[in-house]
Design a protein around this motif. Structure first.
Motif, mmCIF file in Angstrom:
data_model
loop_
_atom_site.group_PDB
_atom_site.id
_atom_site.type_symbol
_atom_site.label_atom_id
_atom_site.label_comp_id
_atom_site.label_asym_id
_atom_site.label_seq_id
_atom_site.Cartn_x
_atom_site.Cartn_y
_atom_site.Cartn_z
ATOM 1 N N ASP A 159 -15.247 -12.427 -2.870
ATOM 2 C CA ASP A 159 -15.827 -13.736 -3.169
ATOM 3 C C ASP A 159 -15.591 -14.097 -4.626
ATOM 4 N N GLY A 160 -15.129 -15.338 -4.835
ATOM 5 C CA GLY A 160 -14.878 -15.802 -6.194
ATOM 6 C C GLY A 160 -13.499 -15.446 -6.718
ATOM 7 N N TYR A 161 -12.668 -14.849 -5.880
ATOM 8 C CA TYR A 161 -11.313 -14.445 -6.291
ATOM 9 C C TYR A 161 -10.289 -15.029 -5.328
ATOM 10 N N ASN A 162 -9.081 -15.173 -5.830
ATOM 11 C CA ASN A 162 -8.010 -15.714 -5.014
ATOM 12 C C ASN A 162 -7.164 -14.592 -4.432
ATOM 13 N N LEU A 163 -6.645 -14.823 -3.225
ATOM 14 C CA LEU A 163 -5.717 -13.884 -2.613
ATOM 15 C C LEU A 163 -4.476 -13.738 -3.478
ATOM 16 N N ASP A 164 -4.063 -12.487 -3.668
ATOM 17 C CA ASP A 164 -2.794 -12.257 -4.347
ATOM 18 C C ASP A 164 -1.670 -12.675 -3.402
ATOM 19 N N SER A 165 -0.736 -13.501 -3.921
ATOM 20 C CA SER A 165 0.306 -14.041 -3.048
ATOM 21 C C SER A 165 1.172 -12.944 -2.441
ATOM 22 N N ALA A 166 1.463 -11.892 -3.210
ATOM 23 C CA ALA A 166 2.283 -10.803 -2.682
ATOM 24 C C ALA A 166 1.525 -10.015 -1.623
ATOM 25 N N LEU A 167 0.247 -9.730 -1.897
ATOM 26 C CA LEU A 167 -0.555 -8.994 -0.923
ATOM 27 C C LEU A 167 -0.782 -9.806 0.345
ATOM 28 N N LYS A 168 -0.834 -11.118 0.193
ATOM 29 C CA LYS A 168 -1.001 -11.962 1.371
ATOM 30 C C LYS A 168 0.190 -11.816 2.309
ATOM 31 N N GLN A 169 1.401 -11.709 1.731
ATOM 32 C CA GLN A 169 2.607 -11.541 2.538
ATOM 33 C C GLN A 169 2.790 -10.099 2.985
ATOM 34 N N GLY A 170 2.238 -9.177 2.203
ATOM 35 C CA GLY A 170 2.371 -7.761 2.510
ATOM 36 C C GLY A 170 3.215 -7.038 1.486
ATOM 37 N N ILE A 171 2.684 -5.954 0.946
ATOM 38 C CA ILE A 171 3.439 -5.134 -0.005
ATOM 39 C C ILE A 171 3.679 -3.762 0.608
ATOM 40 N N THR A 172 4.698 -3.092 0.114
ATOM 41 C CA THR A 172 5.014 -1.752 0.601
ATOM 42 C C THR A 172 4.296 -0.708 -0.241
ATOM 43 N N ILE A 173 3.588 0.184 0.415
ATOM 44 C CA ILE A 173 2.971 1.313 -0.268
ATOM 45 C C ILE A 173 3.543 2.589 0.333
ATOM 46 N N THR A 174 3.578 3.641 -0.462
ATOM 47 C CA THR A 174 4.198 4.894 -0.035
ATOM 48 C C THR A 174 3.181 6.024 -0.045
ATOM 49 N N VAL A 175 3.117 6.717 1.072
ATOM 50 C CA VAL A 175 2.268 7.902 1.173
ATOM 51 C C VAL A 175 3.161 9.121 0.978
ATOM 52 N N ASN A 176 2.857 9.937 -0.020
ATOM 53 C CA ASN A 176 3.637 11.144 -0.303
ATOM 54 C C ASN A 176 2.744 12.150 -1.023
#
Length: 446
Positions: A159-176
């Motif tokens: 609440d009170g914050y804007n969606l990050d445009s990159a996160l809205k589209q989806g970012i790649t995260i790596t589990v290692n």
């Protein structure tokens, strides 16, 4: 029992699916709810992705529970545990399981943010479990994930914050191995909704020290918010408030900068999301603090303006302005007066007029809705009276028939006049001279 593959139930019409993953344990639960009465047998087919380490035998369990409610409750199920061996994983990474810890922070304060909602997908875009929400520490932990790349999307910003445009589209995260280290955190930031108010004086210069309250409109009422925070303009004259949600708000000044009149006009504004679901940063029009003013009008008894009247203005016995002089139109003006009580004193009257040094007190009010009107003072000077000269004639210099000691008056432009006219006046002067001469004549020696 024969399966009729031509009859397929529709999601949302005939049934719903709820898929939940516990981010702490990795335990997954799939729930299918039938929305209509069951009057025949159904086949439920689903697939499970098994995440196992390479080269070891591990146990995989699958528990099915069926519950129904008709005239009596029916409960049954199947719980079977199978041993599985992974012979070839195709590389050192495949089959390894790890975790990743994410933290949602403010881009400006870097404080953790609760209420961000994420959805995790595999590299093919298939959702893994249900959406997860950050807690008060701003964190979410994804565990029991096979090493590799995943897609993370932010479904809802705090609440009170804007969606990050990159996160809205989806970012790649790596589990290692690195992401799985204890205490390893990947930070994700959101920009807060920002509203900036600018305070300035009549010349456009910034004003520090103005203090405000902030309220949000709820129906027909206004509810105070951010009461625990002092909302005060800085040296640049700006006050920025962050993390506001959609709605209508208003600032109200409760303390003016030193030396200025408090502006009681509320500043109202509305925040709405645009087509991208973002509330743009808002900078309000500059809000002005004013100082008081004085306008003196000087006239004669007939209302004609008088130039040249000089005044001194003091406040708390300290001279504020000296030599304030009326112009041809009879007015004198003073601006930049701080709130308070003042005293105005005339120090020099217009030529040919009587000085009126009576102090005039007035007040510059501490509060006003917008620009305050100047204090108007109207003053009148009276003309000077003609000067009168009185000459007394000694008793022994009286002319016959004149009352002893009678005064002789001088009027401008007429000379000395007495009862006998000009001749008598001259005679009196000559007689007075004789008397004076006689009194100063020295005595003769015998």
């Amino acid at each position: 029992m024969t399966l009729d593959e031509n009859i397929v139930l529709a999601l949302g019409t005939d049934y719903t699916v709820d898929y939940v993953t516990n981010p702490e344990t990795g335990q997954q639960e799939l729930t299918v709810n039938f929305l209509k009465e069951i009057d025949r047998a159904f086949f439920i087919t689903y697939r499970t992705k098994v995440l196992l380490e390479e080269g070891s035998e591990q146990k995989v369990s699958n528990e099915v529970i069926i519950k129904g409610n008709n005239e009596e409750e029916v409960e049954g199920g199947d719980n079977q545990e199978l041993g599985v061996i992974v012979n070839d994983g195709g590389g050192t990474v495949v089959g390894k399981r790890g975790s990743i810890l994410l933290e949602k922070d403010s881009a400006t304060t870097h404080n953790p943010l609760a209420g961000a909602v994420f959805q995790l997908y595999d590299s093919n875009g298939v959702s893994l479990g249900a959406p997860v929400t950050t807690g008060s520490d701003g964190q979410v932990l994804f565990k029991e994930l096979v090493y590799g790349n995943y897609i993370l999307k932010e479904l809802k910003a705090p609440d009170g914050y804007n969606l990050d445009s990159a996160l809205k589209q989806g970012i790649t995260i790596t589990v290692n191995a690195e992401s799985s280290q204890t205490g390893k955190i990947q930070h994700l930031q959101n920009d807060p909704v920002q509203v900036t108010l600018a305070k300035e004086d009549e010349n456009g210069d910034p004003l520090a020290g103005a203090v405000f309250t902030l309220e949000i409109k709820q129906g027909e009422n206004w509810k105070p918010i951010r009461e625990e925070t002092e909302l005060k303009t800085g040296e640049d004259g700006h006050l920025t408030v962050e993390a506001l949600e959609e709605g209508t708000y208003r600032f109200t000044e409760i303390q003016a900068p030193d030396g200025y009149v408090l502006n009681t006009q509320p500043i109202e504004f509305t925040l709405v999301k645009n087509a991208d679901g973002v509330i743009p940063a808002l900078t309000l029009d500059p809000v002005v603090n004013y100082q008081g003013g004085l306008e003196i009008t000087k006239t004669d008894a007939n209302g004609r303006p008088l130039a040249g009247a000089v005044f001194k203005l003091t406040k708390d016995n300290v001279t504020v302005i000296e030599g304030l002089t009326t112009e041809k139109d009879g007015t004198a003006k003073a601006n930049g007066l701080a709130p308070g009580v003042y005293e105005l004193v005339e120090t020099s009257a217009p030529e040919g007029y009587t000085l009126d040094s009576t102090p005039v007190r007035f007040e510059i009010e501490a509060r006003a809705a917008g620009a305050p009107a100047p204090v108007a003072i109207y003053l009148v000077n009276q003309k000077e009276k003609p000067t009168e000269v009185t000459v007394k004639v000694p008793p022994d210099a009286q002319s016959p028939g004149q009352t002893p000691g009678k005064a002789v008056e001088k009027s401008p432009g007429t000379g000395l006049q007495g009862p006998g006219g000009i001749g008598t006046s001259l005679l009196l002067l000559v007689a007075a001279g004789i008397i004076l001469w006689r009194r100063t004549k020295p005595k003769e020696k015998r």
